[in-house]
Motif scaffolding. Structure first.
Motif, short mmCIF file in Angstrom:
data_model
loop_
_atom_site.label_atom_id
_atom_site.label_comp_id
_atom_site.label_asym_id
_atom_site.label_seq_id
_atom_site.Cartn_x
_atom_site.Cartn_y
_atom_site.Cartn_z
N LEU A 120 65.61 25.39 -48.52
CA LEU A 120 65.60 25.39 -47.06
C LEU A 120 64.42 26.20 -46.51
O LEU A 120 63.87 25.86 -45.46
CB LEU A 120 66.92 25.96 -46.53
CG LEU A 120 68.16 25.08 -46.71
CD1 LEU A 120 69.41 25.84 -46.30
CD2 LEU A 120 68.04 23.79 -45.91
N SER A 121 64.03 27.23 -47.22
CA SER A 121 62.91 28.06 -46.75
C SER A 121 61.62 27.26 -46.69
O SER A 121 60.72 27.57 -45.90
CB SER A 121 62.74 29.30 -47.63
OG SER A 121 62.20 28.95 -48.91
N THR A 122 61.50 26.20 -47.52
CA THR A 122 60.28 25.37 -47.48
C THR A 122 60.21 24.56 -46.19
O THR A 122 59.15 24.03 -45.86
CB THR A 122 60.19 24.43 -48.69
OG1 THR A 122 61.20 23.42 -48.61
CG2 THR A 122 60.35 25.21 -50.00
N TYR A 123 61.33 24.45 -45.48
CA TYR A 123 61.36 23.78 -44.18
C TYR A 123 61.34 24.79 -43.04
O TYR A 123 61.48 24.41 -41.87
CB TYR A 123 62.62 22.91 -44.06
CG TYR A 123 62.58 21.65 -44.89
CD1 TYR A 123 62.08 20.46 -44.37
CD2 TYR A 123 63.04 21.64 -46.20
CE1 TYR A 123 62.06 19.29 -45.12
CE2 TYR A 123 63.03 20.48 -46.97
CZ TYR A 123 62.53 19.32 -46.42
OH TYR A 123 62.50 18.16 -47.17
N GLY A 124 61.21 26.06 -43.36
CA GLY A 124 61.22 27.09 -42.33
C GLY A 124 62.61 27.45 -41.85
O GLY A 124 62.76 28.09 -40.80
#
Length: 225
Positions: A120-124
């Motif tokens: 999810l962090s790769t999507y901000g």
């Protein structure tokens, strides 16, 4: 200890019962050969599933209304209470030899959560855990549910995982309103598209999830042809 022979199998959309049978067969395969590992990625037609600690009281509609909505119901042997699966939700069933992780089911659950948090962090999207509860949360809203089973091998020294996680990419969120998700009354649910206000490709999510899985589990994964 790493997973060097992890096959990722994209099943597309598959009925819950059929996927459940595939899991049971894969558990036996990995039990017979602990060098193997399987990860099934898929979507289900609309279905409510009730885990070992669940109750039908947390399903707020009857059989007739479920039929009208096209939602089926299964009681299953994973941990946890009631949850929803449906199109637009990524579901993952890792079938892994848990002796690689000390046969520690709680540690394994935390690792599955960590995979989703990193992805999810790769999507901000900033997500995390809530003490005493499983799954991945954005504030007080759950975006990913986790429920697993550990099947003991005949030698009694190993356990094989089944069931796994679900991640709300862009499912029909109305279907959550007919249950008390995971038996929790004071928290909500959310999805990636609701948070990002834009369309999200579930195929891209699969690719990013596998990459995060490889990092967290020190795994070498290959998609099956």
């Amino acid at each position: 200890m790493t997973l060097q022979n992890c096959k990722v199998i994209d099943l597309g959309t598959i009925e819950y019962g059929a996927a459940f049978q595939l899991q049971k067969e894969a558990v036996q395969e990995v039990m017979d050969d602990s060098g193997k590992a399987r990860v099934y990625l898929l979507e289900h037609p609309p279905v409510y599933t009730i885990g070992r600690s669940g109750t039908e009281q947390n399903v707020l509609i009857g059989t007739q209304q479920m039929e009208e909505l096209g939602i089926s119901l299964f009681e299953v042997d994973r941990g946890g209470d009631v949850t929803y699966h449906g199109p637009g939700q990524l579901v993952g069933y890792p079938i892994l030899p848990l002796d690689r992780f000390g046969n520690d089911v709680r540690r394994y659950i935390r690792m599955l959560e960590e995979v989703v948090i990193r992805m999810l962090s790769t999507y901000g999207i900033e997500s995390g855990r809530i003490a005493g509860m499983s799954g991945v949360w954005v504030g007080n809203e759950k975006i990913s549910a986790v429920g697993v089973k550990a099947t003991p091998a005949k030698d009694g020294n190993r356990f094989i995982s089944s069931h796994g996680f679900s991640l709300n990419v862009n499912p029909n969120m109305d279907h959550f309103s007919y249950i008390i998700p995971c038996g929790i009354t004071d928290k909500g649910v959310t999805s990636m598209e609701r948070l990002l206000h834009t369309e999200v490709s579930i195929d891209q999510v699969k690719q990013r999830w596998v990459k995060s899985f490889e990092e967290v589990f020190e795994a070498t994964c290959k998609f099956a042809d």
